[in-house]
Design a protein around this motif. Structure first.
Motif, mmCIF file in Angstrom:
data_model
loop_
_atom_site.group_PDB
_atom_site.id
_atom_site.type_symbol
_atom_site.label_atom_id
_atom_site.label_comp_id
_atom_site.label_asym_id
_atom_site.label_seq_id
_atom_site.Cartn_x
_atom_site.Cartn_y
_atom_site.Cartn_z
ATOM 1 N N MET A 275 -3.412 6.509 8.962
ATOM 2 C CA MET A 275 -2.165 6.873 9.626
ATOM 3 C C MET A 275 -1.559 8.092 8.942
ATOM 4 O O MET A 275 -1.636 8.245 7.731
ATOM 5 C CB MET A 275 -1.177 5.701 9.584
ATOM 6 C CG MET A 275 0.128 5.965 10.303
ATOM 7 S SD MET A 275 1.133 4.475 10.520
ATOM 8 C CE MET A 275 0.280 3.720 11.902
ATOM 9 N N LYS A 276 -0.923 8.960 9.764
ATOM 10 C CA LYS A 276 -0.367 10.204 9.240
ATOM 11 C C LYS A 276 0.821 9.961 8.315
ATOM 12 O O LYS A 276 1.043 10.684 7.346
ATOM 13 C CB LYS A 276 0.041 11.106 10.390
ATOM 14 C CG LYS A 276 0.625 12.445 9.941
ATOM 15 C CD LYS A 276 1.151 13.231 11.120
ATOM 16 C CE LYS A 276 1.862 14.497 10.643
ATOM 17 N NZ LYS A 276 2.510 15.238 11.747
ATOM 18 N N TYR A 277 1.626 8.926 8.623
ATOM 19 C CA TYR A 277 2.841 8.708 7.841
ATOM 20 C C TYR A 277 3.053 7.224 7.546
ATOM 21 O O TYR A 277 2.501 6.353 8.219
ATOM 22 C CB TYR A 277 4.064 9.272 8.574
ATOM 23 C CG TYR A 277 4.414 8.545 9.857
ATOM 24 C CD1 TYR A 277 5.367 7.529 9.869
ATOM 25 C CD2 TYR A 277 3.798 8.878 11.056
ATOM 26 C CE1 TYR A 277 5.686 6.858 11.042
ATOM 27 C CE2 TYR A 277 4.107 8.211 12.225
ATOM 28 C CZ TYR A 277 5.056 7.215 12.226
ATOM 29 O OH TYR A 277 5.371 6.550 13.390
ATOM 30 N N LYS A 278 3.878 6.981 6.529
ATOM 31 C CA LYS A 278 4.208 5.616 6.128
ATOM 32 C C LYS A 278 5.669 5.587 5.706
ATOM 33 O O LYS A 278 6.148 6.522 5.050
ATOM 34 C CB LYS A 278 3.318 5.191 4.962
ATOM 35 C CG LYS A 278 3.540 3.771 4.448
ATOM 36 C CD LYS A 278 2.566 3.496 3.316
ATOM 37 C CE LYS A 278 2.673 2.097 2.768
ATOM 38 N NZ LYS A 278 1.724 1.848 1.666
ATOM 39 N N ILE A 279 6.376 4.530 6.107
ATOM 40 C CA ILE A 279 7.794 4.386 5.778
ATOM 41 C C ILE A 279 7.961 3.113 4.959
ATOM 42 O O ILE A 279 7.633 2.018 5.426
ATOM 43 C CB ILE A 279 8.664 4.316 7.053
ATOM 44 C CG1 ILE A 279 8.427 5.553 7.924
ATOM 45 C CG2 ILE A 279 10.143 4.183 6.681
ATOM 46 C CD1 ILE A 279 8.970 5.426 9.331
ATOM 47 N N ILE A 280 8.463 3.261 3.745
ATOM 48 C CA ILE A 280 8.684 2.120 2.856
ATOM 49 C C ILE A 280 10.178 1.855 2.788
ATOM 50 O O ILE A 280 10.955 2.746 2.449
ATOM 51 C CB ILE A 280 8.137 2.412 1.448
ATOM 52 C CG1 ILE A 280 6.637 2.705 1.507
ATOM 53 C CG2 ILE A 280 8.426 1.256 0.501
ATOM 54 C CD1 ILE A 280 6.147 3.620 0.423
ATOM 55 N N MET A 281 10.599 0.663 3.144
ATOM 56 C CA MET A 281 12.007 0.292 3.073
ATOM 57 C C MET A 281 12.190 -0.811 2.053
ATOM 58 O O MET A 281 11.407 -1.772 2.029
ATOM 59 C CB MET A 281 12.505 -0.210 4.442
ATOM 60 C CG MET A 281 12.797 0.906 5.417
ATOM 61 S SD MET A 281 13.261 0.330 7.082
ATOM 62 C CE MET A 281 14.201 -1.135 6.728
ATOM 63 N N ASP A 282 13.196 -0.672 1.180
ATOM 64 C CA ASP A 282 13.470 -1.821 0.324
ATOM 65 C C ASP A 282 14.028 -2.944 1.192
ATOM 66 O O ASP A 282 14.486 -2.721 2.320
ATOM 67 C CB ASP A 282 14.347 -1.458 -0.876
ATOM 68 C CG ASP A 282 15.808 -1.177 -0.569
ATOM 69 O OD1 ASP A 282 16.327 -1.702 0.430
ATOM 70 O OD2 ASP A 282 16.441 -0.431 -1.349
#
Length: 279
Positions: free
Chosen positions: A1-8
């Motif tokens: 995948m081109k991007y990844k979003i990490i949320m606490d």
């Protein structure tokens, strides 16, 4: 995948976010009367609220470690974004930044950016959605960063507490003041500052009057509602959240709305019956 979003884990994820494959959670932990609780998919809100109510001392929380963030960054995605609760309220932002440095020392430079939400809960949710919208629109990494930072600067966060018990137990409010507020059924209307700290916007007797005042504040502050998503998080009061959504959607032309039930950290502070609104 081109991007990844990490949320606490102070930021709630919708089912769509969970199923998208591009979101990952960095879990905070909590402790109630000696019991250690991880804020992940195993979190049991009803049991947690019971433990908090029965505990003579307030619950405590700990942010994800830099190593946990570093491990989240270690993936095939070209663009990585982390979203944390306000740096004024938690060490999560600093931990995410340190995790980035550790990653770069170990694996070399990569396009990683840590967003300080200057908010919490559903505020983080909306930021995650905004990042995804920008990426899906084909923006460059820097364009995403600039657009989302501008969006964060325009956000307003409000919340109402049904009970002041957690604040009292944590020493944030004197026992006498909490007792008086409880006896008079006073509900504080709280908000966020541009820096990400918490301020009191007002108070009202009874939850209905408090919600009405929150609505007034939101309608006064909102700009370009037609370009924004209304975010509402509730702690064990879905009908109250739906009614609030209905009123705000009728009074302002938001392009969409999101309602989520609070996860662990948000539950810890909102407590039973609490509401959080982000515009």
């Amino acid at each position: 995948m081109k991007y990844k979003i990490i949320m606490d884990s102070c930021g709630e994820m919708t089912e769509e976010m969970k199923n998208s494959g591009c979101f990952e959670r960095a879990s905070l932990t909590m402790e109630v009367n000696g019991v250690h609780i991880v804020d992940d998919d195993t979190f049991n809100q009803a049991e947690f609220l019971k433990q908090v109510a029965e505990s003579p001392v307030g619950p405590k929380s700990s942010c994800p470690s830099p190593e946990e963030y570093m491990n989240c960054y270690h993936c095939d995605a070209q663009h990585i974004y982390a979203v944390t609760l306000s740096s004024e309220l938690s060490g999560s932002y600093n931990s995410a930044e340190l995790g980035k440095k550790l990653y770069e020392e170990e694996y070399g430079e990569k396009e990683i950016y840590v967003f300080n939400s200057r908010s919490a809960s559903v505020g983080e949710t909306l930021i995650g959605i905004k990042i995804q919208e920008c990426e899906e629109a084909g923006m460059s990494f820097q364009e995403v960063v600039d657009t989302v930072e501008e969006y964060i600067a325009s956000q307003h966060t409000y919340f109402i507490l049904e009970t002041l018990d957690t604040l009292r137990k944590n020493g944030r409010l004197s026992g006498v003041k909490a007792l008086v507020a409880s006896a008079l059924n006073i509900k504080p209307i709280m908000g966020s500052t541009p820096e990400g700290t918490i301020c009191q916007l007002g108070q009202a007797r009874g939850i209905k009057k408090a919600v009405a005042k929150l609505i007034d504040h939101a309608l006064t502050d909102v700009e370009n509602a037609e370009k924004k998503i209304l975010g509402i998080a509730h702690c064990n009061c879905p009908e109250r959240a739906k009614e609030l959504e209905k009123v705000l959607m009728e009074k302002a032309p938001f392009k969409d709305s999101v309602i989520v039930n609070t996860a662990g950290i948000s539950t810890m502070y909102a407590n039973d019956g609490g509401l959080i609104v982000v515009i």
